[in-house]
Design an enzyme around this catalytic site. Structure first.
Site, mmCIF file in Angstrom:
data_model
loop_
_atom_site.group_PDB
_atom_site.id
_atom_site.type_symbol
_atom_site.label_atom_id
_atom_site.label_comp_id
_atom_site.label_asym_id
_atom_site.label_seq_id
_atom_site.Cartn_x
_atom_site.Cartn_y
_atom_site.Cartn_z
ATOM 1 N N LEU A 39 7.229 23.329 0.300
ATOM 2 C CA LEU A 39 7.688 24.284 -0.706
ATOM 3 C C LEU A 39 9.179 24.580 -0.574
ATOM 4 O O LEU A 39 9.726 24.621 0.526
ATOM 5 C CB LEU A 39 6.886 25.586 -0.603
ATOM 6 C CG LEU A 39 5.364 25.447 -0.778
ATOM 7 C CD1 LEU A 39 4.703 26.828 -0.760
ATOM 8 C CD2 LEU A 39 4.995 24.699 -2.059
ATOM 9 N N GLY A 79 12.195 26.401 -5.770
ATOM 10 C CA GLY A 79 11.589 26.179 -7.097
ATOM 11 C C GLY A 79 10.144 26.652 -7.094
ATOM 12 O O GLY A 79 9.692 27.373 -7.991
ATOM 13 N N HIS A 80 9.406 26.255 -6.051
ATOM 14 C CA HIS A 80 8.019 26.717 -5.923
ATOM 15 C C HIS A 80 7.979 28.237 -5.784
ATOM 16 O O HIS A 80 7.115 28.906 -6.364
ATOM 17 C CB HIS A 80 7.355 26.095 -4.688
ATOM 18 C CG HIS A 80 7.218 24.610 -4.716
ATOM 19 N ND1 HIS A 80 7.910 23.787 -3.858
ATOM 20 C CD2 HIS A 80 6.451 23.789 -5.465
ATOM 21 C CE1 HIS A 80 7.577 22.528 -4.082
ATOM 22 N NE2 HIS A 80 6.693 22.490 -5.056
ATOM 23 N N GLN A 138 -2.898 10.534 -7.057
ATOM 24 C CA GLN A 138 -1.782 10.448 -7.998
ATOM 25 C C GLN A 138 -0.640 9.583 -7.476
ATOM 26 O O GLN A 138 0.378 9.440 -8.139
ATOM 27 C CB GLN A 138 -1.289 11.839 -8.394
ATOM 28 C CG GLN A 138 -0.538 12.592 -7.312
ATOM 29 C CD GLN A 138 -0.294 14.041 -7.739
ATOM 30 O OE1 GLN A 138 -1.205 14.833 -7.869
ATOM 31 N NE2 GLN A 138 0.966 14.379 -7.979
ATOM 32 N N GLY A 146 5.788 23.806 -13.408
ATOM 33 C CA GLY A 146 7.224 23.745 -13.644
ATOM 34 C C GLY A 146 7.584 22.767 -14.752
ATOM 35 O O GLY A 146 6.976 21.702 -14.881
#
Ligand code: AMP
Length: 283
Positions: free
Chosen positions: A30, A33-34, A61, A147
């Site tokens: 993290l 931004g997180h 992913q 985000g």
């Protein structure tokens, strides 16, 4: 703050969690931004609601040659950031909890996930949709925050949530940037000092294209790609202007659009995007 590792622990926590419950899904490592997403979740949940952050590096992913095994894992520091910014519970399961042996079900969005990152990362959004659907069903939030830095992901998740009648509000949060304009990312920590300068050039290139006050997509793309070549020495993996909702390519900025790009700097793949609004100016 509680730390939850199993589905059973998450279910028990959810039973007595005061509404509204707001989820922030992350892969950990993290950064600020997180942290901004967590603060936005706290604000949305209010003083009496519940903020849950999930920390899970989702194997499905990542492509076979991508950075799953070297992706940074910093759980202790992540817990500290979550605690500082007002989280009630962190859900940090291991891979076998999320993907029990023998499971064979995936979730796939088939339109918005085709272009941009989807075209160069086959299976990526199938992995994202599958894990996010699981996280939403485990934590059953009223809202979840994502985000705009991962613009296509946000659009795909909105569509999936709508199409599956999940009844969960999906909230987009503006991209948080370093002082020099680089979008914060867990992958920035891979960059050497020289690569970090190129990464700044990448962000600046998109911003200069945004400021060009052009309506021809071709011209904006030319401005951006020249600036990327000059300031990073790299050709972008993709550079596209798309409608902000359908993600279909546009020729003219005659409606709200997004200039989205990916670039490979050394061994690090970075993505970024900026908004383009008709007829002039920035958002
Ligand atoms: P990640 O841990 O990279 O999967 O990201 C988890 C969430 O944080 C996703 O919704 C991302 O879009 C969001 N996020 C990551 N970096 C930023 C950033 N610089 N600004 C805003 N949101 C971000």
């Amino acid at each position: 703050m509680r730390t939850l590792g199993t589905l059973a622990e998450a279910a028990a926590f959810r039973k007595s969690a005061p509404s509204p419950v707001v989820l922030v899904p992350t892969m950990g490592a993290l950064h600020q931004g997180h942290a901004a997403l967590v603060r936005a979740a706290r604000q949305h949940a209010g003083q009496h609601g519940t903020v849950v952050v999930s920390v899970f590096v989702n194997p499905t992913q990542f492509g076979p040659n991508e950075d799953f095994s070297r992706y940074p894992r910093t759980l202790d520091a992540d817990l500290e950031i979550c605690r500082t910014h007002g989280t009630d519970a962190v859900f940090a399961p291991n891979v076998s909890e999320m993907y029990p042996p023998g499971e064979s079900t995936f979730v796939e969005e088939t339109q918005l996930s085709r272009g941009l990152c989807g075209a160069v990362r086959p299976g990526h959004f199938r992995g994202v949709c599958t894990v996010v659907a699981k996280l939403l069903l485990i934590t059953r939030p009223d809202a979840a925050i994502f985000g705009e830095k991962d613009y296509q992901q946000l659009a795909v998740i909105r569509r999936m949530t709508r199409d599956l009648f999940l009844g969960i509000e999906i909230i987009g949060h503006p991209t948080v940037r370093e002082a020099d304009g680089l979008a914060m990312s867990s992958r920035n920590r891979y960059l050497s000092a020289g690569e970090r300068a190129s990464a700044t050039g990448f962000a600046a290139a998109l911003q200069s294209a945004q400021a060009a006050n052009e309506t021809s997509a071709q011209k904006i793309i030319a401005v951006a790609s020249e600036a990327i070549a000059r300031d990073t020495g790299c050709a972008p993996e993709y550079l596209a202007i798309v409608d902000e909702e359908t993600l279909q390519p546009l020729e003219h900025i005659d409606r709200p659009a997004v200039l989205a790009a990916a670039v490979q700097i050394g061994n690090t793949r970075l993505i970024d995007n900026v908004r383009l609004m008709p007829p002039h100016g920035k958002v």
